[in-house]
Scaffold this active site. Sequence first.
Site, PDB file in Angstrom:
ATOM      1  N   ASP A 132       0.835  -1.201   0.000  1.00 55.24           N
ATOM      2  CA  ASP A 132       0.000   0.000   0.000  1.00 55.24           C
ATOM      3  C   ASP A 132       0.874   1.256   0.000  1.00 55.24           C
ATOM      4  O   ASP A 132       2.077   1.218   0.333  1.00 55.24           O
ATOM      5  CB  ASP A 132      -0.867  -0.047   1.267  1.00 55.24           C
ATOM      6  CG  ASP A 132      -2.156   0.754   1.139  1.00 55.24           C
ATOM      7  OD1 ASP A 132      -2.301   1.518   0.172  1.00 55.24           O
ATOM      8  OD2 ASP A 132      -3.010   0.610   2.034  1.00 55.24           O
ATOM      9  N   ASP A 135     -10.843   2.007  -3.202  1.00 53.37           N
ATOM     10  CA  ASP A 135     -11.411   1.716  -1.884  1.00 53.37           C
ATOM     11  C   ASP A 135     -12.930   1.728  -1.935  1.00 53.37           C
ATOM     12  O   ASP A 135     -13.576   1.438  -0.934  1.00 53.37           O
ATOM     13  CB  ASP A 135     -10.922   2.748  -0.854  1.00 53.37           C
ATOM     14  CG  ASP A 135      -9.553   2.371  -0.318  1.00 53.37           C
ATOM     15  OD1 ASP A 135      -9.112   1.235  -0.562  1.00 53.37           O
ATOM     16  OD2 ASP A 135      -8.923   3.213   0.347  1.00 53.37           O
TER      17      ASP A 135
HETATM   18  C1  DGJ Z   1      -5.810   1.970   1.834  1.00 54.20           C
HETATM   19  C2  DGJ Z   1      -6.208   0.712   1.135  1.00 54.20           C
HETATM   20  O1  DGJ Z   1      -6.714   0.991  -0.118  1.00 54.20           O
HETATM   21  C3  DGJ Z   1      -7.189  -0.030   1.997  1.00 54.20           C
HETATM   22  O2  DGJ Z   1      -7.658  -1.169   1.331  1.00 54.20           O
HETATM   23  C4  DGJ Z   1      -6.545  -0.384   3.302  1.00 54.20           C
HETATM   24  O3  DGJ Z   1      -5.498  -1.289   3.074  1.00 54.20           O
HETATM   25  C5  DGJ Z   1      -6.025   0.867   3.981  1.00 54.20           C
HETATM   26  N1  DGJ Z   1      -5.218   1.661   3.102  1.00 54.20           N
HETATM   27  C6  DGJ Z   1      -5.241   0.513   5.222  1.00 54.20           C
HETATM   28  O4  DGJ Z   1      -4.629   1.588   5.774  1.00 54.20           O
END
Ligand code: DGJ
Length: 754
Positions: free
Chosen positions: A479, A549
């Site tokens: 990430d 997300d």
């Molecule tokens: C952003 C990601 O897109 C989410 O799926 C998750 O992993 C969060 N970060 C965690 O901080």
Amino acid sequence: MGILFSQEHKVFQITTQNTEYCIGIADDRYIGHIYYGKRLDDLRCGYLMRTKEPPFVPSANRRDKGPFMDVFPFEYPTWGVGDYRESCLKVRTDKGACGCELHYVDHRITEGKPKLPGLPATFEGPGAGKGQTLEIFCRDSVIGLKVVLRYSVFADSDALIRSVSLENESQSPLHIEKVLSACLDMDGEGMERLTLNGSWCRERRMERSPIAHGKQAVSSLRGESSHQEHPFLAVMEPGANQDQGQVYAMNFVYSGNFLAQTEKSQFDSLRVVMGIHPEGFEWVLDPGESFTAPEVVCVYSDQGLGRMSLIFHDLYRNHLIRSPYLHQKRPVLINNWEATYFDFDSDKLLAIAREAKKSGIEMLVMDDGWFGRRNNDNCSLGDWTVNEEKLKGGLKALVDQVRAEGLLFGIWFEPEMISPDSDLYRSHPDWAIKLPGREATLSRNQYVLDLSRPEVVDYAYESVAAILRSADISYVKWDMNRQLSDMGSSYLDGARQGELFHRYVLGVYQLQERLLEEFPKLLLENCSGGGARFDPGMLYYSPQIWCSDDMDPIERLAIQEGTALIYPLSTMGAHVCDCPNHTTGRTTPFTTRAHVAMAGTFGYELDITKISQSDRDKIPGQISQYHKYQPLVREGDYYRIASWRENHQYDCWQVVSKDKGEALVTYVQVLSQPNYRSRKICLKGLDPDRDYRLEIEDTQEFKERAKAKEFDGICRLTQPDGQVYSGRLLMQGGFLIQRLHEDFSSVLLHFIGQ
Ligand code: DGJ
């Protein structure tokens, strides 16, 4: 496919099966763009550079060199000597002189496709994917700069790959203020542009607009390809649609700052450029050193956007994604992020794993919050030690228990970041990117690590690798949750601060390359606060990228449509969420959520121990559908049939196997409309002379719901399971979808070749 040079005509002809790209060496050894489009197969095309009409080349009309420079269709335009349109190259000498002019010196045509140092790049595929490369060498002898313009094609693709390298042949440093990777000059009257724009949770929405005089750009200065704009730009004929019309597209194989721009000139000609954004960029090229700019993929289609998408998808599957998982089934995963956020421990995770296993889920992914004191997003990035208060007995104990339950285990990292509240920051404040004397801007309460510093890259690598070595981990979600700012490095000297953006991206690439070398079986999924780094550069390292997300299936329609415009469905990370959805608050049928996620890598992101029994009961059936269809979705040809974005009512796409033996149609009715006829959809890509038998998925569910009077499900079934149609009938006559008596409902139609 092939590359030819005609000495007689001074023309390079680069052909793919259906396209041709021609470059000319004009008088005075200027390198000009002649043509890009459908095949011509005629080397007498050099006149298209218009050098035999005023203002003529400088040797014929020296007094009007300026007007010549400002109109000639340069293959690689430079700054400072009379071409006032956007340049690709701007170079300053050590003495501050800023201007550059390139002339042809020589060229080389070779078999294969060279690697680009430190950069992701397309490569020759196995078997049918042989490549050929043209390198045109040119020089500015006043400043001692050699430039290599590189063009590659593959036997099984209609794409053209371009990149550029610079070499300092002088005795003193050259300051590269700008080095874009590709330029396309064309007459281009009346063309429109297509870009992908968005934001967090609204990534890659297609936007079409007229091309006006002057410059219109999409770009990123955020240090990553970004949620906001995308390193993609297409110019197309006004009437072009999914199936017809000319489209010229460019996509940048890079994950940092970019510029993609159209410019309509005083003569209505069009210049399209793409490359690293010059703002915030300056590279000091010492004598003898080289710099290679990332590559641009160019695609020409005379059959609209649909054909363009097919060319990109096949190119990326056959020539860019290296992962062994490319052609393998990805495990159905359950991720705990939206299930628990930071509030989890081993017991909670194990309870999820046990319930997941009963439903046929194959992997548990532990998301953010397992390390340091990370009980919220304010701290601990950089302290990659397991939080044993949460994971009792440590990580290995948890992984072993999950494995014993029969699931694979995956883990989340954010290796490029550092929290101000972390042991790492307390001991190495100079490892964060920041400007001297200025408090760095926080975002999600975190700073960015300075990946231009080799020991930082080593630290970040070892942090991840040590965890992976410590337990049986099959998958990593990598990430990156903030964008770059305050671009200062305490490692680079003053003259090299302009290198930081690019060196950061090179650091990310180096990290992921090392990871894949040491853990070749690892399934890597890139992610950046959703889909902010979904680009071809990252696909070189990971076969899948988290799309957004936003898992609301209705929002996902536009996000996945924009993503699938360029990238194969097998690359799109997609999960079934809980409802009401955490980003939109919308409630949608569980079945629709699964149908939409099935267009990607498929998984669940919910607390399976808490959802309703009726939803839980549907999971095994959804997973068996995924197993049934994922080879088709992963390997097949994608066709866009209708877009909710355009019609405001429904969305429809189709995947057809390469041998045309089967097709899967996903139809999503967004809003139910009362008292309306059935909707006709025309299928694509089938064999017209073959019969196809219809199989409707989830019919049992429809019948049960209709019986329970939840909705009039029976109306979906008026064209019964087992009905046979010819491919021609389905494509030309169409298929009738009955009105679905519910908002946000969907249906999967499987057509099996007889
Ligand atoms: C952003 C990601 O897109 C989410 O799926 C998750 O992993 C969060 N970060 C965690 O901080």
